[in-house]
Write an enzyme that holds these catalytic residues in place. Structure first.
Site, short mmCIF file in Angstrom:
data_model
loop_
_atom_site.label_atom_id
_atom_site.label_comp_id
_atom_site.label_asym_id
_atom_site.label_seq_id
_atom_site.Cartn_x
_atom_site.Cartn_y
_atom_site.Cartn_z
N TYR A 2 16.21 -45.16 41.80
CA TYR A 2 17.34 -44.27 41.40
C TYR A 2 16.90 -45.63 40.39
O TYR A 2 15.82 -45.36 39.33
CB TYR A 2 17.14 -46.66 42.02
CG TYR A 2 17.32 -46.12 43.97
CD1 TYR A 2 19.08 -45.87 44.33
CD2 TYR A 2 16.72 -46.52 44.52
CE1 TYR A 2 19.15 -45.21 45.79
CE2 TYR A 2 17.42 -46.42 45.98
CZ TYR A 2 18.19 -45.80 46.20
OH TYR A 2 18.73 -45.44 47.46
N THR B 123 14.59 -62.06 49.99
CA THR B 123 14.77 -63.35 50.99
C THR B 123 15.87 -63.98 49.86
O THR B 123 15.63 -65.63 50.39
CB THR B 123 13.64 -64.45 51.07
OG1 THR B 123 12.87 -64.22 49.28
CG2 THR B 123 12.40 -63.46 51.71
#
Length: 231
Positions: free
Chosen positions: A69, A143
């Protein structure tokens, strides 16, 4: 170094690239950001638990897959996108040299309020790591929202240390800007999530191996923690 209102965030300039590979990683990953999580009281503040017990904080080194990426944003929402190295923080008389640079009074007071930033130079990323090559790893999610399940977590098997005064300085950081009411950044953690049958792998040498997962991976991993680690 930057106060995001939720984290203490440290980002590298683009001229100094740090890549990691090997271990549980198939690809090379590039360090994007270091985040600090910490609690309002000792013994809480980490996003992972060890034997059901939290630590006073957790350092997270967030890397993206630069082989597949072009940037972090693309990698964060893509398969095999992120590797997050997690290191518990534990209060002691002396601190880790890297954390000492970040958390000394002259530095940390410069990012007291949301959007405050301060340039740190001469840091050595190697110094943040504890002296161990042992780790636990699993496939999970970020998270922070939107919590994409694109992260490989690597939890180091030893903590790093900071002083009680340095932890106190972290708790004096505000989620808000100066014109707003003070609200401590403490307890900036996501609640612990169910394992959901994820396989947990490790390079720690256990005498017992489970048969629930392929490649000798233990599905319900438990081990006794040294008492000194939790005190």
């Amino acid at each position: 170094m930057y106060n995001t209102g939720r984290h203490v965030s440290l980002r590298l300039d683009k001229e100094h690239l740090v890549n990691i590979s090997g271990g549980p990683m198939t690809y090379s990953h590039r360090l994007e950001e270091i985040r600090l999580h910490f609690g309002s009281e000792d013994g809480q503040g980490s996003e992972h638990l060890l034997n059901g017990q939290a630590f006073s904080g957790e350092v997270q080194l967030i890397h993206y897959n630069h082989e597949l990426y072009t940037n972090y944003t693309e990698a964060a929402k893509s398969p095999n996108g992120l590797v997050i190295v997690s290191i518990f923080m534990k209060i002691a008389e002396a601190s880790n040299s890297f954390l000492n640079r970040m958390l000394n009074r002259d530095t940390i007071t410069r990012i007291t309020y949301k959007n405050d930033a301060y340039l740190l130079t001469g840091l050595n990323i190697e110094e943040i790591y504890p002296e161990t090559s042992s780790f636990i790893t699993y496939e999970g999610s970020m998270t922070i929202p939107p919590c994409f399940e694109t992260a490989t977590w690597i939890l180091m098997n030893k903590p790093v240390y900071l002083t009680r005064m340095q932890m106190h300085s972290l708790r004096l950081l505000s989620q808000n800007q100066p014109s707003q009411i003070f609200l401590s950044m403490s307890d900036n953690v996501r609640p612990v999530q169910p394992l959901n049958n994820r396989c947990i792998r490790t390079n720690i040498n256990f005498s017992m191996q489970g048969k629930d997962c392929p490649n000798n991976r233990v599905q319900k991993l438990q081990y006794r923690v040294n008492e000194w680690l939790l005190k």
